[in-house]
Design a protein around this motif. Sequence first.
Motif, PDB file in Angstrom:
ATOM      1  N   VAL A  44     -11.067   3.545   6.482  1.00  0.00           N
ATOM      2  CA  VAL A  44     -10.960   4.784   5.698  1.00  0.00           C
ATOM      3  C   VAL A  44     -12.031   4.748   4.619  1.00  0.00           C
ATOM      4  CG1 VAL A  44      -9.513   6.174   4.181  1.00  0.00           C
ATOM      5  CG2 VAL A  44      -8.497   5.002   6.148  1.00  0.00           C
ATOM      6  N   ALA A  45     -12.917   5.740   4.644  1.00  0.00           N
ATOM      7  CA  ALA A  45     -14.035   5.795   3.706  1.00  0.00           C
ATOM      8  C   ALA A  45     -13.952   7.042   2.839  1.00  0.00           C
ATOM      9  CB  ALA A  45     -15.367   5.777   4.460  1.00  0.00           C
ATOM     10  N   ALA A  46     -14.315   6.896   1.570  1.00  0.00           N
ATOM     11  CA  ALA A  46     -14.290   8.009   0.620  1.00  0.00           C
ATOM     12  C   ALA A  46     -15.686   8.229   0.053  1.00  0.00           C
ATOM     13  CB  ALA A  46     -13.302   7.746  -0.506  1.00  0.00           C
ATOM     14  N   HIS A  47     -16.044   9.485  -0.077  1.00  0.00           N
ATOM     15  CA  HIS A  47     -17.349   9.879  -0.605  1.00  0.00           C
ATOM     16  C   HIS A  47     -17.305   9.862  -2.131  1.00  0.00           C
ATOM     17  CE1 HIS A  47     -21.148  11.906  -1.029  1.00  0.00           C
ATOM     18  NE2 HIS A  47     -20.632  13.066  -1.382  1.00  0.00           N
ATOM     19  N   GLY A  48     -17.462   8.671  -2.694  1.00  0.00           N
ATOM     20  CA  GLY A  48     -17.486   8.521  -4.143  1.00  0.00           C
ATOM     21  C   GLY A  48     -16.125   8.239  -4.751  1.00  0.00           C
ATOM     22  N   PRO A  49     -16.117   7.775  -6.005  1.00  0.00           N
ATOM     23  CA  PRO A  49     -14.875   7.358  -6.660  1.00  0.00           C
ATOM     24  C   PRO A  49     -13.918   8.506  -6.955  1.00  0.00           C
ATOM     25  CG  PRO A  49     -16.716   7.276  -8.204  1.00  0.00           C
ATOM     26  CD  PRO A  49     -17.301   7.522  -6.852  1.00  0.00           C
ATOM     27  N   VAL A  50     -14.425   9.707  -7.207  1.00  0.00           N
ATOM     28  CA  VAL A  50     -13.540  10.842  -7.474  1.00  0.00           C
ATOM     29  C   VAL A  50     -12.713  11.154  -6.233  1.00  0.00           C
ATOM     30  CG1 VAL A  50     -13.451  13.300  -8.026  1.00  0.00           C
ATOM     31  CG2 VAL A  50     -15.038  11.807  -9.252  1.00  0.00           C
ATOM     32  N   THR A  51     -13.389  11.190  -5.075  1.00  0.00           N
ATOM     33  CA  THR A  51     -12.668  11.416  -3.820  1.00  0.00           C
ATOM     34  C   THR A  51     -11.716  10.266  -3.530  1.00  0.00           C
ATOM     35  OG1 THR A  51     -14.466  12.740  -2.902  1.00  0.00           O
ATOM     36  CG2 THR A  51     -12.933  11.767  -1.340  1.00  0.00           C
ATOM     37  N   ALA A  52     -12.158   9.033  -3.761  1.00  0.00           N
ATOM     38  CA  ALA A  52     -11.301   7.870  -3.504  1.00  0.00           C
ATOM     39  C   ALA A  52      -9.999   7.958  -4.293  1.00  0.00           C
ATOM     40  CB  ALA A  52     -12.045   6.589  -3.854  1.00  0.00           C
ATOM     41  N   LYS A  53     -10.093   8.365  -5.540  1.00  0.00           N
ATOM     42  CA  LYS A  53      -8.898   8.514  -6.371  1.00  0.00           C
ATOM     43  C   LYS A  53      -7.954   9.556  -5.767  1.00  0.00           C
ATOM     44  CE  LYS A  53      -7.405   9.760 -11.048  1.00  0.00           C
ATOM     45  NZ  LYS A  53      -7.844  10.219 -12.394  1.00  0.00           N
ATOM     46  N   GLY A  54      -8.525  10.654  -5.295  1.00  0.00           N
ATOM     47  CA  GLY A  54      -7.714  11.700  -4.690  1.00  0.00           C
ATOM     48  C   GLY A  54      -7.056  11.251  -3.397  1.00  0.00           C
ATOM     49  N   VAL A  55      -7.800  10.503  -2.579  1.00  0.00           N
ATOM     50  CA  VAL A  55      -7.247   9.991  -1.318  1.00  0.00           C
ATOM     51  C   VAL A  55      -6.063   9.069  -1.603  1.00  0.00           C
ATOM     52  CG1 VAL A  55      -7.725   8.607   0.739  1.00  0.00           C
ATOM     53  CG2 VAL A  55      -9.461  10.199  -0.111  1.00  0.00           C
ATOM     54  N   LYS A  56      -6.221   8.188  -2.567  1.00  0.00           N
ATOM     55  CA  LYS A  56      -5.155   7.238  -2.905  1.00  0.00           C
ATOM     56  C   LYS A  56      -3.920   7.949  -3.440  1.00  0.00           C
ATOM     57  CE  LYS A  56      -8.438   3.536  -4.009  1.00  0.00           C
ATOM     58  NZ  LYS A  56      -9.062   2.746  -5.105  1.00  0.00           N
ATOM     59  N   SER A  57      -4.117   9.112  -4.072  1.00  0.00           N
ATOM     60  CA  SER A  57      -2.970   9.834  -4.639  1.00  0.00           C
ATOM     61  C   SER A  57      -2.016  10.319  -3.553  1.00  0.00           C
ATOM     62  CB  SER A  57      -3.457  11.023  -5.474  1.00  0.00           C
ATOM     63  OG  SER A  57      -3.969  12.069  -4.653  1.00  0.00           O
ATOM     64  N   PHE A  58      -2.488  10.368  -2.307  1.00  0.00           N
ATOM     65  CA  PHE A  58      -1.636  10.757  -1.180  1.00  0.00           C
ATOM     66  C   PHE A  58      -1.042   9.547  -0.466  1.00  0.00           C
ATOM     67  CE2 PHE A  58      -4.252  14.542  -1.749  1.00  0.00           C
ATOM     68  CZ  PHE A  58      -3.297  15.547  -1.690  1.00  0.00           C
ATOM     69  N   GLY A  59      -1.237   8.370  -1.037  1.00  0.00           N
ATOM     70  CA  GLY A  59      -0.638   7.163  -0.477  1.00  0.00           C
ATOM     71  C   GLY A  59      -1.475   6.474   0.576  1.00  0.00           C
ATOM     72  N   LEU A  60      -2.722   6.908   0.779  1.00  0.00           N
ATOM     73  CA  LEU A  60      -3.593   6.283   1.765  1.00  0.00           C
ATOM     74  C   LEU A  60      -4.366   5.140   1.121  1.00  0.00           C
ATOM     75  CD1 LEU A  60      -2.939   9.109   2.997  1.00  0.00           C
ATOM     76  CD2 LEU A  60      -5.236   9.070   4.009  1.00  0.00           C
ATOM     77  N   THR A  61      -4.629   4.118   1.893  1.00  0.00           N
ATOM     78  CA  THR A  61      -5.465   3.011   1.431  1.00  0.00           C
ATOM     79  C   THR A  61      -6.917   3.315   1.753  1.00  0.00           C
ATOM     80  OG1 THR A  61      -3.692   1.398   1.783  1.00  0.00           O
ATOM     81  CG2 THR A  61      -5.949   0.542   1.683  1.00  0.00           C
ATOM     82  N   VAL A  62      -7.778   3.159   0.780  1.00  0.00           N
ATOM     83  CA  VAL A  62      -9.212   3.397   0.958  1.00  0.00           C
ATOM     84  C   VAL A  62      -9.907   2.055   1.130  1.00  0.00           C
ATOM     85  CG1 VAL A  62     -11.317   4.332  -0.081  1.00  0.00           C
ATOM     86  CG2 VAL A  62      -9.132   5.514  -0.400  1.00  0.00           C
ATOM     87  N   ASP A  63     -10.631   1.901   2.236  1.00  0.00           N
ATOM     88  CA  ASP A  63     -11.311   0.637   2.523  1.00  0.00           C
ATOM     89  C   ASP A  63     -12.741   0.606   1.987  1.00  0.00           C
ATOM     90  OD1 ASP A  63      -9.134  -0.412   4.252  1.00  0.00           O
ATOM     91  OD2 ASP A  63      -9.722   1.247   5.562  1.00  0.00           O
ATOM     92  N   VAL A  64     -13.385   1.765   1.966  1.00  0.00           N
ATOM     93  CA  VAL A  64     -14.804   1.845   1.609  1.00  0.00           C
ATOM     94  C   VAL A  64     -15.018   3.044   0.687  1.00  0.00           C
ATOM     95  CG1 VAL A  64     -17.125   2.298   2.495  1.00  0.00           C
ATOM     96  CG2 VAL A  64     -15.609   0.756   3.732  1.00  0.00           C
TER      97      VAL A  64
END
Length: 318
Positions: free
Chosen positions: A277-297
Motif C-alpha cells: 500500500v503506497a501513499a502519495h506524500g505524508p498528507v495522503t498517508a495520514k488520510g489513508v491511515k485514518s480509515f484503518g489501513l496500513t501504509v507500507d510506502v
Amino acid sequence: MGGSAGLSSPSPLTTKQRERPILSLPDRRIAFTTPANYATRLTRLLQLRGATPLPVPTISVGPSSSTLSSLRSFLLLSSSQQRKKGALALDSFSALAFTSRTGISSFSLALSQTPLPSPPLSLSGEHFTVAALGTDAEALHQGNPSLLTLLCPGNPSWVRVLVPEIATPAGLVKSFGNGFGRKVLCPVPAVIGLNEPDVVPQFLADLESSGWVAVRVPAYETKWVGPQCADVLVELDGKLDAIVFTSAAEVEGLLKGLDAVGWNWEKVKQQWPCMVVAAHGPVTAKGVKSFGLTVDVVGERFSSFDGVLDALSMQFQD
C-alpha cells in the motif's frame, strides 16, 4: 517543514526529463485509485517503468454548473463595486491559492467563459500572487490564453507565481508568510457523497493563523463515482503487487465500493497478501491511515507522481 520558496515560475521540464524513469517497476501490476482526469499521467509513468497499470478510479473531480457559477460571482463586479471608479473584480484580494491542478483548470474555465467588461486585475499597487503546488504550477502557464494571461492580459508578468519548496498545503502557507490582514481567494473542492478530508479545512485555518483572510470558493466537485467503482479490482484474476492512493477521499470511495459488492479491505488483503500500500506524500498517508489501513510506502518527493513510484521501486528492490 522545508524552507520557503521564491516568487518565481518553475522551470518547465523537458519531455526527456519527464519520461526518464530513475528506477523501474518491471512486470509489477500496480493499481491506483486516482480520478480519471489524472489517471492518464500516472498510467504513462507506470508504463515507462515497465509496470502494468490497473486504474481503479473511485472518485471524480471536475467543475459543475454550480461551481462555475460560484467562481463567476468573484469575477463579476457587484453593483457596489461598480460604483467605485477603476475597481476591478479581484482588486480586494492579494493572492490566489490553488491546492490542486483541477482547481486551476476550473478557475481558468470560469475565466474564459465569463464575459468580463474589464480584466479581473489592475496594474497598480502590489503585485498579485498566484500559488500552486509542485508540478501543478505548470498548468498556470498552459492554455491559449493561459490563466496568468486571463488574469492580467495587459501584463501577465504582473502576476507572481509562488511554488512552495514543500508541495503540501502546509508548505504553501509557510511560503506565503504573514498575511497582515490581506485576503487570499482559495478555489477548493466541494465534496459530495463523501466525508470531507481535513486537508482543506486545516489549510484554511492555517492561513487564518498566519494573518490571512482566507475566502473559500467551491471551484469543482469531488464525488464518489458509485457502487461499481471497485468492480475492476474485485474481478481481477491474477497478482496485484501494489495499490497507490493519491488522496484520502479515494480510500473512502474504494471502501464504499467494496462494501457495495460484499467485500471489505480485509478481504482485499487476503486475496493479495503481499500487496504493498503506497501513499502519495505524508498528507495522503495520514488520510489513508485514518480509515484503518496500513501504509507500507510513502512518497518522499510528492511534487509529482514520480516520488511515490520511486518509493515503490525501492521497496521492491529491498
